[in-house]
Design an enzyme around this catalytic site. Structure first.
Site, mmCIF file in Angstrom:
data_model
loop_
_atom_site.group_PDB
_atom_site.id
_atom_site.type_symbol
_atom_site.label_atom_id
_atom_site.label_comp_id
_atom_site.label_asym_id
_atom_site.label_seq_id
_atom_site.Cartn_x
_atom_site.Cartn_y
_atom_site.Cartn_z
ATOM 1 N N HIS A 1 0.857 -1.206 0.000
ATOM 2 C CA HIS A 1 0.000 0.000 0.000
ATOM 3 C C HIS A 1 0.879 1.237 0.000
ATOM 4 O O HIS A 1 2.105 1.132 0.068
ATOM 5 C CB HIS A 1 -0.922 -0.030 1.231
ATOM 6 N N HIS B 1 1.343 3.863 1.992
ATOM 7 C CA HIS B 1 1.903 4.604 3.137
ATOM 8 C C HIS B 1 3.421 4.723 3.022
ATOM 9 O O HIS B 1 4.085 3.746 2.609
ATOM 10 C CB HIS B 1 1.516 3.916 4.452
ATOM 11 N N ASP C 1 6.020 4.619 4.864
ATOM 12 C CA ASP C 1 6.994 3.680 5.448
ATOM 13 C C ASP C 1 7.125 2.401 4.610
ATOM 14 O O ASP C 1 8.052 1.617 4.808
ATOM 15 C CB ASP C 1 6.631 3.342 6.901
ATOM 16 N N HIS C 2 6.232 2.200 3.652
ATOM 17 C CA HIS C 2 6.296 1.000 2.802
ATOM 18 C C HIS C 2 6.767 1.328 1.378
ATOM 19 O O HIS C 2 7.091 0.402 0.620
ATOM 20 C CB HIS C 2 4.915 0.322 2.728
ATOM 21 N N HIS D 1 -6.734 -2.717 5.682
ATOM 22 C CA HIS D 1 -5.966 -1.615 6.296
ATOM 23 C C HIS D 1 -6.774 -0.337 6.116
ATOM 24 O O HIS D 1 -7.909 -0.372 5.646
ATOM 25 C CB HIS D 1 -4.584 -1.547 5.609
ATOM 26 N N ASP E 1 0.254 -4.184 5.878
ATOM 27 C CA ASP E 1 -0.499 -3.726 7.052
ATOM 28 C C ASP E 1 -1.944 -4.211 6.983
ATOM 29 O O ASP E 1 -2.601 -4.059 5.955
ATOM 30 C CB ASP E 1 -0.497 -2.183 7.105
ATOM 31 N N HIS F 1 6.455 -5.755 11.264
ATOM 32 C CA HIS F 1 5.877 -4.402 11.319
ATOM 33 C C HIS F 1 5.708 -4.003 12.776
ATOM 34 O O HIS F 1 4.658 -3.560 13.217
ATOM 35 C CB HIS F 1 4.533 -4.345 10.561
#
Lengths: 291, 291
Positions: free
Chosen positions: B61, B63, B65-66, B133, B201, B257
């Protein structure tokens, strides 16, 4: 006093020894981040350099090795519950790049971000200057304001210890003392503010030389040792940086943005110091204190 | 044999011990990168995991941090003169995010990038599955194809050593041998392909349970130990991940995570193993070999 932390002294792709470009300039609690290559937030965190203590970020140009780490730094500022406004200087596309990326990544900064062209407060000014790279790019000149200081030695010699006299002189007033008239200009000295300049990526060019005249520290692009096509790539060889430092009579030259093709940089320093003896080539995580 | 390298097992902001999410799945020279938080290119480079050997990248996805590390990985692939096509799977916005960022950073990949919805070749398939998520997100199921193998033990027992017989049986043909007719189904065994699933997530949800039934390794969101608002944030507590593993009868559960609020994770493992004994909590740079 100004401290400069060399967070990333590499170029293009990271190498084992050098992260991507980022420099933290610290003066009495004011933290300024110059360029923000990928990995900068790790370096800040791993060295307890307080990501949320950064007030101002200056980006020299939009190439990824100088800007891709900014997304993570700002995202982490949000996750660490930042409240203060973050001031950002940078090329025209920077604002759009950030907000487009935030939109795609569904991130909404919980703090204010202000894009500014220059910065000044009662202690320092931050100005940009034109550099010569392959894309729109600017360098940064951080200047401490000059300070008017009392010539304490002189007062000591003349046995003048009355602090009210000192204060009036400091305010630029003539003072009558023991039948004598003391003029401010005879008892005030100008303490010249420190100046730090960072070019980002550039070939050697006149606009840089003129903008960094006499600075205490010049951090200059020194991507290559002796690459014939350096200028085509918009970069400098070490000797070019040294000539700029010489011509601009800077006090100290820091060679940086070292291409990952070089592991050993002893030759870099030799070449630079033949032209400009006060040259250094900081490794990642080293820092300098200017007084 | 499949190897899984845990490049980043953290979440949100990096912590001292855990980088942002990234997993390298390697099978006989095929390298698949799942998620690409900031810093991934450093981890790949520092551990000689060959950035240009990555053929496929799957992003769960959008976000930061990914995904923020993907810009640097692709830029470095270009700087390292990649020629092969790079295949990317991910949410709808990913392609636009990448090309907008490349435009802003004046980067033009010198190699082809193909956005695909799934992948298959003669050895493996990569499918996506719906996860739950706070934004559009998908997990990844990497499945080795089942293999038809000769039951060599049986052939040995019956003293059948003629390789032409073996080959015909393997081709599914009945073979006459020493006056006997050997049927393929009596001499072929199906070697079940290995399966690895990664959720990205997610809260615990039915679509995940149904998609990861019986996998050899499930890498599941375990952001919190016992956070009441975990679901509101779109994440799982450790016990949730363990229940999913139990219900889906997976072989091994890897908790990942991990929120930066946790330095010590011993409690995480205790909680998980009470529900699902075959739980592990890999640290960064650890790896697993599945056979």
């Amino acid at each position: 006093m100004i401290q400069i932390f060399f967070l990333g002294t590499g170029a293009g792709s990271p190498s084992k020894k050098r992260k991507l470009p980022a420099f933290l300039v610290r003066r009495e609690g004011l933290n300024i981040l110059l360029d923000c290559g990928e990995g900068t937030q790790y370096t800040l965190m791993n060295n307890k350099l307080g990501i949320n203590s950064i007030k101002i970020i200056g980006i020299t140009h939009m190439h990824g090795d100088h800007v891709f780490g900014l997304l993570g730094v700002i995202a982490s500022m949000g996750l660490l519950d930042r409240k203060e406004t973050l001031y950002i200087l940078g090329p025209r596309d920077l604002k759009d790049f950030l907000y487009t990326s935030f939109e795609y990544s569904k991130f909404n900064p919980s703090f204010k971000i202000e894009f500014i062209d220059n910065y000044n407060d009662q202690n320092i000014t931050i100005a940009t200057f034109k550099t010569c790279h392959t894309v729109e790019s600017q360098g940064y000149l951080i200047s401490e304001r000059d300070r008017v200081k009392i010539d304490e030695e002189k007062l000591e010699k003349e046995k003048i210890k009355d602090w009210r006299v000192m204060r009036k002189l400091k305010e630029g007033k003539t003072v009558e003392y023991n039948g004598k008239f003391l003029k401010p200009e005879d008892y005030l000295v100008i303490k010249r503010g420190l100046k730090v300049a960072y070019t980002g990526d550039t070939i050697p060019c006149q606009s840089v030389i003129e903008s960094v005249k006499g600075v205490d520290l010049l951090i200059h692009d020194s991507t290559f040792l002796n690459e014939p096509s350096a200028f085509t790539y918009g970069h400098s060889n070490v000797a070019d940086a040294a000539k700029v430092a010489l011509e601009a009579s800077v006090k100290l030259l820091a060679l940086t943005h070292i291409s990952p093709r070089y592991e050993d940089v002893t030759e870099h320093l030799k070449v630079a110091r033949r032209i400009f003896p006060k040259s250094i080539l900081p490794d990642d995580l080293s820092y300098i204190t200017l007084k």
